[in-house]
Design a protein around this motif. Structure first.
Motif, PDB file in Angstrom:
ATOM      1  N   GLY A 273     -63.319 -46.646  42.393  1.00 50.81           N
ATOM      2  CA  GLY A 273     -62.098 -47.039  43.083  1.00 50.81           C
ATOM      3  C   GLY A 273     -61.011 -46.023  42.804  1.00 50.81           C
ATOM      4  N   SER A 274     -59.856 -46.252  43.400  1.00 54.03           N
ATOM      5  CA  SER A 274     -58.718 -45.365  43.220  1.00 54.03           C
ATOM      6  C   SER A 274     -57.747 -45.965  42.221  1.00 54.03           C
ATOM      7  CB  SER A 274     -58.015 -45.149  44.565  1.00 54.03           C
ATOM      8  OG  SER A 274     -56.761 -44.522  44.381  1.00 54.03           O
TER       9      SER A 274
ATOM     10  N   TYR B 130     -69.281 -49.124  39.769  1.00 52.43           N
ATOM     11  CA  TYR B 130     -68.299 -49.192  40.839  1.00 52.43           C
ATOM     12  C   TYR B 130     -67.340 -48.017  40.740  1.00 52.43           C
ATOM     13  CZ  TYR B 130     -69.972 -53.942  41.458  1.00 52.43           C
ATOM     14  OH  TYR B 130     -70.770 -55.024  41.676  1.00 52.43           O
TER      15      TYR B 130
ATOM     16  N   LEU C 261     -59.931 -53.292  37.572  1.00 53.64           N
ATOM     17  CA  LEU C 261     -61.183 -54.029  37.745  1.00 53.64           C
ATOM     18  C   LEU C 261     -61.132 -55.247  36.841  1.00 53.64           C
ATOM     19  CD1 LEU C 261     -64.006 -54.095  39.045  1.00 53.64           C
ATOM     20  CD2 LEU C 261     -64.846 -52.746  37.116  1.00 53.64           C
TER      21      LEU C 261
ATOM     22  N   ASP D  97     -70.882 -57.798  40.191  1.00 49.08           N
ATOM     23  CA  ASP D  97     -70.489 -58.382  41.465  1.00 49.08           C
ATOM     24  C   ASP D  97     -69.826 -59.727  41.236  1.00 49.08           C
ATOM     25  OD1 ASP D  97     -71.384 -56.440  43.281  1.00 49.08           O
ATOM     26  OD2 ASP D  97     -73.445 -57.099  43.018  1.00 49.08           O
TER      27      ASP D  97
ATOM     28  N   GLY E 105     -57.611 -53.323  42.421  1.00 49.74           N
ATOM     29  CA  GLY E 105     -58.352 -54.433  43.010  1.00 49.74           C
ATOM     30  C   GLY E 105     -59.373 -54.032  44.048  1.00 49.74           C
ATOM     31  N   THR E 106     -59.362 -52.770  44.493  1.00 50.68           N
ATOM     32  CA  THR E 106     -60.365 -52.328  45.463  1.00 50.68           C
ATOM     33  C   THR E 106     -61.451 -51.557  44.742  1.00 50.68           C
ATOM     34  OG1 THR E 106     -59.157 -50.272  45.915  1.00 50.68           O
ATOM     35  CG2 THR E 106     -58.660 -52.187  47.293  1.00 50.68           C
ATOM     36  N   ARG E 107     -62.669 -51.769  45.179  1.00 49.53           N
ATOM     37  CA  ARG E 107     -63.782 -51.093  44.524  1.00 49.53           C
ATOM     38  C   ARG E 107     -64.944 -50.967  45.496  1.00 49.53           C
ATOM     39  NH1 ARG E 107     -66.492 -55.631  40.478  1.00 49.53           N
ATOM     40  NH2 ARG E 107     -67.118 -57.104  42.096  1.00 49.53           N
ATOM     41  N   THR E 108     -65.777 -49.954  45.251  1.00 50.96           N
ATOM     42  CA  THR E 108     -66.979 -49.712  46.042  1.00 50.96           C
ATOM     43  C   THR E 108     -68.154 -49.591  45.085  1.00 50.96           C
ATOM     44  OG1 THR E 108     -65.710 -48.514  47.711  1.00 50.96           O
ATOM     45  CG2 THR E 108     -68.105 -48.181  47.686  1.00 50.96           C
TER      46      THR E 108
ATOM     47  N   ALA F 133     -54.953 -47.880  43.940  1.00 53.95           N
ATOM     48  CA  ALA F 133     -55.267 -49.038  44.781  1.00 53.95           C
ATOM     49  C   ALA F 133     -55.948 -50.096  43.934  1.00 53.95           C
ATOM     50  CB  ALA F 133     -56.163 -48.621  45.948  1.00 53.95           C
TER      51      ALA F 133
ATOM     52  N   HIS G 257     -59.681 -40.958  40.748  1.00 54.90           N
ATOM     53  CA  HIS G 257     -60.786 -41.834  41.104  1.00 54.90           C
ATOM     54  C   HIS G 257     -61.537 -42.248  39.834  1.00 54.90           C
ATOM     55  CE1 HIS G 257     -60.340 -41.084  45.418  1.00 54.90           C
ATOM     56  NE2 HIS G 257     -60.123 -39.816  45.078  1.00 54.90           N
TER      57      HIS G 257
END
Length: 918
Positions: free
Chosen positions: A626-627, A624, A592, A614, A632-635, A630, A607
């Protein structure tokens, strides 16, 4: 009790969030509208440098547009005439200052307001050339923050805000007797902005007896501390002037009474030599160390060893050094007053004769120095500008009084000049540039006044004349020819370390400036750097902004293409170019980028869950997930409700966390895969101490605001919570939860003795299965045992040494109460220096370092992470990254996440195995 929004268990992210100077809230350097030219070609400033996180451009050059009339009105009219170019609402601009320079140049500096409240660092500049009807706009730029929507009316009472500010020193045991001076309302920029109340909190550090001063910004809507940082006691300006705006603080700093007539006297210097000095003869026949031949006067005081904290603000009621006749006694020299007086005059002359500046404030205001101060009654090895005057430490057996060094005096006087112009913020990259500019002019004043050629190897040394013994090279605290670069040497530090590295990183930018002075004519270089300060820089500018400012100043000065290449090459050589952060070598994987908040993350089953934003420029903290595989990916997990979301925990399937703001703290939960956010606990009658999750069950530790009693609640599947009994008079902290076992540190007092006990409670058995009490003398702090957590089927915790210092042991106890062992003994040379750690079933990862060495901060001294088997053994370095490594979170095996400050921002990163040695 009115401070309901204060957390009993306050994560560092609340007290220090945003505290990398806004530096991290506003961390990314502006992106250039066009790629920079190769180093072998001229490197002109692009016609437009885009702003970061704002629609207003950072810099527009190459203009020649008519701007008739008075400077301020002409500048405002120009901005209003080009709304599509600048995206600025001129109704939100207030004229701050007009810098008049030679050759008919005027720089109008505007302060941005939002709904009548000043915006921190929001300054926009318009540079004009010519006179009257022939006046034109040459360039425009600065930081104007578009998109601000923050409310401008506080929702929290003044009393509660002040209490929260005072609480910011409670973790140092300094709450009692502390005072909080109101500095007015300010909007912190970023995203929609944030309304805060600024306080200067003054206290006494109980550990050292030294004064403790913190600048604290309290969110006036949500009721939490937004930003808190140590400071050198800026003098509050009554709330009308916000940080990031030059304060007219020097006015009134000198005595208002008749100071007499100028005469020449004598005084001994630090070496006992009798030297001529400008003094003032008073009407009563006495003489004072007051130079009336320069501006409104140079006033020099002798503190006679009194603590620097006693000299706050204007020197009302105090007299400069006084002598019955014009010949001053030996004490004037031994305390450093004579040298302070002469060096201030030399610095004044440099700025006047070489750069055309009329005193520190540009208006001929007084220059006030206080020499011979102590630090809490002990020798002071420091000097600082406090917003109205210079303050110089008295030195010790090794160091002379700090006013003796001309480069030190020039350095502090330059801070005053910067305050009245660019007013660069005092931390992270803006603060490092502030220090770099002070270093540059401090040295320039010394070498120019003393006739030292730039080719002299000692010309680049800082403070080299302070030592009573040893060579100048051994004595120098910094040197401007150390050839440090951003990529190889930038040290990312958090707010507790050197105000996020302002001195650690100063010579990166200062070295580039000094290289320019060595390559160009020194007078040209001085005028170049001075023009950048007075006409281009604004409070929150960073290294790349500084590069662009110097180059723009060079073009306005008419530097040749060859000279501009030389300037660009100096910045290139020190790695000061767009995107340098991405070129820092790191041995971790980023998860992140620009997390932006100093708060612990959580991870389980591959995880992660962490607080972030944001927009890196936003001040709204969200949660947030993410894995770890992975990057750079986040929810986003948390709702967009304007609250601060932090202190997460996860079992790999669900996250639980705290939502802070608007007077209460709520515990929320949500599956990592998505779904509705549910409220687990929300009561205005309780504060939250911690929330943990294990196999879908959630444990929440709370404290009653009414009587201070703890409750420990366990929630599962929407059923009524199980209320774990807490003994009368006992306090729980450091909640842990795993595999049906609850752990905590339990504390109580009995017969004048304080007891603390790591404790294990079995949900299945419904009782305590293990407790390991330790007793401490009356007055001992219960916090000597901290950080309970489960790993390897045992309960682990930290034990601070007695008396508390930076030696910590990590201990391990069986969950059935059968015994305790040390994972890392306090006596180990690799013992932790912080109580927080993290553990998987295989290894324990902890922090070591963070104590300032006697010789000053270094990268090696910053907090680093070490890893050791959970059963004990030889610790090894987890990562060789430069900068602070903090808040580790263990996943499976040896995999650990942490917050890394190496690139000058806060990144969430991960390593799968330790680096070993570095």
């Amino acid at each position: 009790m009115h401070h309901r929004s204060r957390l009993p268990e306050k994560p560092r992210g609340v007290g220090a969030a945003l505290s990398l100077a806004l530096a991290l809230a506003l961390s990314a350097s502006p992106a250039l509208a066009a790629p920079p030219s190769p180093a072998t070609e001229p490197d002109p400033v692009p016609g437009l440098v885009a702003g970061e996180g704002t629609a207003a451009p950072q810099l527009v050059t190459g203009l020649s547009e008519p701007a008739p009339g008075r400077p301020a009105e002409a500048a405002r009219a120009h901005l209003a005439a080009h709304p599509d170019r600048y995206r600025i609402d001129t109704a939100q601009l207030t004229e701050l200052a007009v810098e008049h320079a030679a050759e008919g140049r005027d720089t109008v500096r505007f302060q941005q307001y939002h709904g009548g409240v000043p915006v921190l660092g929001g300054q926009y500049l318009v540079r004009l050339v010519g006179e009257g009807a022939d006046r034109t706009v040459e360039s425009v730029g600065g930081k104007y923050f578009t998109g601000l929507t923050a409310p401008t009316t506080p929702a929290v009472s003044d009393e509660a805000l002040r209490g929260l500010a005072l609480d910011s020193v409670a973790d140092r045991g300094a709450r009692g007797g502390a005072t909080a001076e109101d500095g007015g309302r300010i909007v912190l920029p970023g995203g929609g902005g944030r309304l805060v109340q600024r306080f200067v909190v003054r206290a006494t550090d109980p550990a050292t007896g030294a004064p403790l001063v913190r600048e604290v910004f309290v969110d006036a809507v949500r009721g939490v501390v937004a930003l808190a940082r140590d400071t050198r006691a800026p003098y509050p300006t009554g709330g009308a002037t916000a940080p990031g705006t030059p304060a007219a603080a020097a006015a009134g700093a000198a005595p208002a009474a008749d100071v007499g007539v100028p005469v020449i006297g004598t005084a001994p210097d630090i070496l006992g030599r009798t030297v001529p000095v400008n003094v003032a003869r008073r009407p009563d026949g006495s003489h004072q160390l007051v130079d009336l031949t320069r501006g409104a006067g140079i006033f020099t005081y002798d503190a006679a060893g009194e603590d620097a904290g006693a000299f706050r603000g204007p020197m009302t009621g105090r007299s400069p050094v006084t002598s019955p006749g014009p010949d001053f006694p030996a004490s004037t020299g031994t305390g450093g007053a004579t040298d302070a007086h002469l060096n201030a005059a030399a610095a004044y002359d440099f700025f006047r004769d070489r750069l055309g500046r009329n005193g520190l404030d540009g208006k001929g205001g007084p220059i006030v120095s206080v020499a011979n101060t102590s630090e809490g009654g002990k020798p002071s090895l420091n000097a600082f500008w406090d917003g109205v005057k210079m303050v110089y430490g008295n030195g010790d057996a090794t160091y002379r009084p700090f006013s003796v060094a001309m480069d030190v005096v020039g350095h502090e006087l330059t801070h005053a000049v910067v305050q009245h112009t660019a007013d660069l913020d005092g931390s992270a990259q803006p603060g490092a540039m502030n220090e770099a500019l002070a270093d540059y002019f401090g040295n320039a004043i010394e070498v120019t006044t003393r006739g030292i050629p730039m080719t002299d190897p000692r010309a680049a040394l800082m403070n080299e004349s302070l030592c009573r013994t040893g060579t100048p090279e051994e004595c120098a605290r910094r040197r401007l020819d150390d050839r440090r670069t951003t990529v190889d040497d930038y040290i990312g530090a958090w707010s507790d370390v050197d105000n996020s590295g302002v001195h650690l990183n100063a010579t990166i930018f200062g070295g580039a400036l000094w290289d320019i002075r060595r390559a160009l004519d020194p007078l040209v270089a001085d005028r170049l750097v001075y023009r950048a300060i007075t006409e281009y820089l604004t409070p929150l500018d960073e290294f790349v902004d500084g590069r662009n400012a110097v180059l723009a100043a060079g073009r306005s000065l008419g530097l040749s293409r060859t000279q501009l290449r030389t300037v660009a090459a100096a910045f290139d050589a020190h790695g000061i170019k767009a995107g340098w952060q991405s070129r820092i070598g790191m041995d971790s994987r980023g998860l992140l980028r620009s997390a932006g908040i100093e708060a612990p993350p959580a991870v389980a089953g591959g995880h992660w869950v962490a607080s972030g934003r944001d927009d890196p420029k936003s001040v709204d903290e969200s949660l947030y997930t993410g894995s770890v595989t992975a990057p750079g990916t986040r929810t986003r997990l948390s709702p967009p409700d304007g609250r601060i979301h932090l202190s997460p925990d996860t079992d790999g399937r669900t996250a639980v966390w705290q939502a802070i703001g608007f007077g209460v703290t709520e515990v929320l939960a949500r599956p990592l895969s998505g779904g509705p956010v549910r409220s687990v606990f929300n009561s205005p009658d309780y504060g939250i101490n911690g929330a943990r999750i294990s196999d879908g069950q959630i444990a929440v530790l709370v404290t009653s605001w009414a009587d201070g009693r703890n409750r420990l609640l366990v929630f599962r599947d929407g059923a009524d919570p199980v209320d774990i009994p807490v003994a009368e008079g006992h306090r729980l902290s450091d909640l842990a939860f795993k595999d049906g076992l609850l752990g905590w540190i339990e504390s109580w007092n009995a017969e004048g003795v304080t007891f603390s006990a790591p404790t294990v409670y079995s949900l299945a058995a419904g009782r305590i299965t293990a407790q390991y009490p330790e007793s401490f003398p009356a007055g001992g702090r219960p916090g000597q045992l901290t950080s309970a957590q489960f790993a390897g089927g045992r309960l682990l915790w930290s034990r601070w040494a007695t008396p508390p210092d930076l030696r910590v042991a990590i201990r391990s106890g069986a969950v059935d109460g059968s015994g305790v062992t040390d994972v890392v003994p306090a006596e180990s040379p690799y013992a932790p220096t912080a109580g927080e750690f993290t553990a998987s079933d295989r290894v324990v990862t902890y922090q070591r370092g963070g104590a300032k060495p006697s010789g000053g901060w270094t990268n090696a001294a910053l907090p680093k992470l070490y890893q050791v088997p959970v059963t004990g053994g030889a610790p090894v370095r987890l990562s060789c990254n430069r900068g602070v490594q903090a808040y580790p979170a263990a996943d499976r095996g040896t995999r650990v996440l942490w917050l890394d400050y190496s690139p000058g921002r806060i990144d969430l990163v991960v390593r799968d195995r330790p680096a070993g040695t570095c």
